[in-house]
Design a protein around this motif. Sequence first.
Motif, PDB file in Angstrom:
ATOM      1  N   SER A 268       2.970   2.938  -8.169  1.00 40.87           N
ATOM      2  CA  SER A 268       4.291   2.462  -8.580  1.00 40.87           C
ATOM      3  C   SER A 268       4.276   0.943  -8.709  1.00 40.87           C
ATOM      4  CB  SER A 268       5.357   2.886  -7.571  1.00 40.87           C
ATOM      5  OG  SER A 268       6.637   2.404  -7.953  1.00 40.87           O
ATOM      6  N   SER A 269       5.185   0.439  -9.533  1.00 34.80           N
ATOM      7  CA  SER A 269       5.395  -1.007  -9.608  1.00 34.80           C
ATOM      8  C   SER A 269       6.237  -1.499  -8.440  1.00 34.80           C
ATOM      9  CB  SER A 269       6.076  -1.369 -10.932  1.00 34.80           C
ATOM     10  OG  SER A 269       7.310  -0.682 -11.059  1.00 34.80           O
ATOM     11  N   SER A 270       6.763  -0.567  -7.643  1.00 35.81           N
ATOM     12  CA  SER A 270       7.667  -0.892  -6.549  1.00 35.81           C
ATOM     13  C   SER A 270       7.105  -0.419  -5.206  1.00 35.81           C
ATOM     14  CB  SER A 270       9.037  -0.242  -6.784  1.00 35.81           C
ATOM     15  OG  SER A 270       9.818  -0.211  -5.615  1.00 35.81           O
ATOM     16  N   ARG A 271       7.005  -1.335  -4.242  1.00 33.79           N
ATOM     17  CA  ARG A 271       6.604  -0.944  -2.887  1.00 33.79           C
ATOM     18  C   ARG A 271       7.627   0.028  -2.277  1.00 33.79           C
ATOM     19  NH1 ARG A 271       3.083  -4.208   0.154  1.00 33.79           N
ATOM     20  NH2 ARG A 271       2.126  -5.917  -1.011  1.00 33.79           N
ATOM     21  N   GLU A 272       8.889  -0.252  -2.541  1.00 35.51           N
ATOM     22  CA  GLU A 272       9.945   0.580  -1.958  1.00 35.51           C
ATOM     23  C   GLU A 272       9.868   2.015  -2.467  1.00 35.51           C
ATOM     24  OE1 GLU A 272      10.670  -3.552  -1.513  1.00 35.51           O
ATOM     25  OE2 GLU A 272      10.397  -2.410  -3.383  1.00 35.51           O
ATOM     26  N   ARG A 273       9.500   2.161  -3.740  1.00 41.45           N
ATOM     27  CA  ARG A 273       9.407   3.519  -4.298  1.00 41.45           C
ATOM     28  C   ARG A 273       8.288   4.317  -3.621  1.00 41.45           C
ATOM     29  NH1 ARG A 273       9.720   7.836  -5.003  1.00 41.45           N
ATOM     30  NH2 ARG A 273       9.932   9.138  -6.865  1.00 41.45           N
ATOM     31  N   ILE A 274       7.195   3.654  -3.303  1.00 43.55           N
ATOM     32  CA  ILE A 274       6.108   4.353  -2.605  1.00 43.55           C
ATOM     33  C   ILE A 274       6.545   4.734  -1.190  1.00 43.55           C
ATOM     34  CG2 ILE A 274       3.812   4.018  -1.588  1.00 43.55           C
ATOM     35  CD1 ILE A 274       2.941   2.718  -4.158  1.00 43.55           C
ATOM     36  N   GLU A 275       7.249   3.848  -0.510  1.00 41.72           N
ATOM     37  CA  GLU A 275       7.745   4.181   0.825  1.00 41.72           C
ATOM     38  C   GLU A 275       8.688   5.374   0.769  1.00 41.72           C
ATOM     39  OE1 GLU A 275       6.656   2.971   3.693  1.00 41.72           O
ATOM     40  OE2 GLU A 275       5.221   1.829   2.478  1.00 41.72           O
ATOM     41  N   GLN A 276       9.503   5.447  -0.288  1.00 39.49           N
ATOM     42  CA  GLN A 276      10.405   6.586  -0.444  1.00 39.49           C
ATOM     43  C   GLN A 276       9.616   7.868  -0.667  1.00 39.49           C
ATOM     44  OE1 GLN A 276      13.955   6.707  -0.234  1.00 39.49           O
ATOM     45  NE2 GLN A 276      13.334   8.854  -0.072  1.00 39.49           N
ATOM     46  N   ALA A 277       8.555   7.799  -1.493  1.00 38.52           N
ATOM     47  CA  ALA A 277       7.722   8.978  -1.745  1.00 38.52           C
ATOM     48  C   ALA A 277       7.051   9.462  -0.469  1.00 38.52           C
ATOM     49  CB  ALA A 277       6.674   8.659  -2.815  1.00 38.52           C
ATOM     50  N   LYS A 278       6.590   8.540   0.355  1.00 38.48           N
ATOM     51  CA  LYS A 278       5.987   8.905   1.634  1.00 38.48           C
ATOM     52  C   LYS A 278       6.994   9.652   2.506  1.00 38.48           C
ATOM     53  CE  LYS A 278       3.660   5.454   3.555  1.00 38.48           C
ATOM     54  NZ  LYS A 278       3.296   4.047   3.889  1.00 38.48           N
ATOM     55  N   ALA A 279       8.211   9.104   2.575  1.00 39.04           N
ATOM     56  CA  ALA A 279       9.248   9.743   3.385  1.00 39.04           C
ATOM     57  C   ALA A 279       9.622  11.111   2.831  1.00 39.04           C
ATOM     58  CB  ALA A 279      10.479   8.832   3.454  1.00 39.04           C
ATOM     59  N   ILE A 296      -1.269  19.487   1.855  1.00 41.61           N
ATOM     60  CA  ILE A 296      -1.987  18.401   2.512  1.00 41.61           C
ATOM     61  C   ILE A 296      -0.960  17.487   3.167  1.00 41.61           C
ATOM     62  CG2 ILE A 296      -3.519  16.427   2.201  1.00 41.61           C
ATOM     63  CD1 ILE A 296      -4.726  17.838  -0.202  1.00 41.61           C
ATOM     64  N   PRO A 297      -1.026  17.325   4.489  1.00 40.63           N
ATOM     65  CA  PRO A 297      -0.045  16.455   5.157  1.00 40.63           C
ATOM     66  C   PRO A 297      -0.189  14.998   4.734  1.00 40.63           C
ATOM     67  CG  PRO A 297      -1.241  17.842   6.730  1.00 40.63           C
ATOM     68  CD  PRO A 297      -1.974  17.935   5.424  1.00 40.63           C
ATOM     69  N   LEU A 298       0.864  14.234   4.916  1.00 41.30           N
ATOM     70  CA  LEU A 298       0.800  12.803   4.669  1.00 41.30           C
ATOM     71  C   LEU A 298      -0.225  12.190   5.620  1.00 41.30           C
ATOM     72  CD1 LEU A 298       2.480  10.705   2.894  1.00 41.30           C
ATOM     73  CD2 LEU A 298       3.514  10.060   5.076  1.00 41.30           C
ATOM     74  N   PRO A 299      -1.203  11.449   5.103  1.00 42.72           N
ATOM     75  CA  PRO A 299      -2.246  10.906   5.988  1.00 42.72           C
ATOM     76  C   PRO A 299      -1.673   9.866   6.952  1.00 42.72           C
ATOM     77  CG  PRO A 299      -2.876  10.762   3.663  1.00 42.72           C
ATOM     78  CD  PRO A 299      -1.435  11.119   3.699  1.00 42.72           C
ATOM     79  N   ASP A 300      -2.207   9.872   8.164  1.00 41.26           N
ATOM     80  CA  ASP A 300      -1.795   8.882   9.157  1.00 41.26           C
ATOM     81  C   ASP A 300      -2.708   7.669   9.179  1.00 41.26           C
ATOM     82  OD1 ASP A 300       0.347  10.404  10.084  1.00 41.26           O
ATOM     83  OD2 ASP A 300      -0.955  11.560  11.420  1.00 41.26           O
TER      84      ASP A 300
END
Length: 309
Positions: A268-279, A296-300
């Motif tokens: 993404s061009s946005s850090r916030e968008r990636i954080e939202q996708a993770k959540a 596949i779980p979200l990697p830690d």
Amino acid sequence: MNPNASTSPQDPLSIETVVVPQASDLGGGFKVMRALPSVRRRMVGPFVFLDQMGPVELAGGSGLDVRPHPHIGLATVTYLFDGEILHRDSLGNVQPIRPGELNWMTAGRGIVHSERTPPELRPSGSRLAGLQAWVALPARDEDSEPAFAHHGAAELPVIDAPGLSVRLIAGEAFGTRSPVATHSPLFYADVTLAPPARLQVPIEHVERAAYIVAGSVVIDGVTHSAGQLLVLRRGAKVVITALSATRLMLLGGEPPDGPRHVWWNFVSSSRERIEQAKADWRAGRFAPVPGETEFIPLPDNRPPLVRYP
């Protein structure tokens, strides 16, 4: 357009960077060679990821099993040289892919998919070899509706000349255009060469690279062998000469319209968008893949967010 090299000399120092891929074991002896991203080069044009899968012999009773996982902000581009993969996604698509065919999956705002060896091939075992690439979407399309397209081998244009063959998988090159719908100017081609065939790489794209799948070639008097990604200098006239039976992929195009952030399967061009996708993935808010119960779980333990370039 004839892809054979012209008689004009190539530019000196045609190669900007040589990337030697890192091997990664996905389990069960199935290894991939990751050419992009690397410490030497993060991306080429809009291509932010390039993995060579195999060649590998999958034992009887086993197979490839990439459980459902999410993507945003990119298109996955799957192309095989050998074997078969069954694609399933959260849009309900179920599509086998075989050599010479193309699966182009546009993640947009979010999609989930799995990639597995088909059930009918598992008892006796099978071979698998191919490439998967990711193409970063323009900012205007990052949150577009997800989509999936499959193109059979007969749909992709092939250019033949003495000692060489070029299958244009996507984009435009050699005076030909692939029917595959893309979101930005690019090219992606499967090239086979028999010595002493010579290929002049199209010059119209801003960024270009050649990934040697098998065989060996000469550029600027220097020999390059399988498992190397050769990033070509902008604007250079590059002539590739085959030293042995060779297969290589040509790729490149217009760089993305601004930096991209990459984390796990998210671009993404946005850090916030990636954080939202993770959540969203952690909370189960992505649409599931029908018929699949695993994921596949979200990697830690992933490294921090990476900014390209």
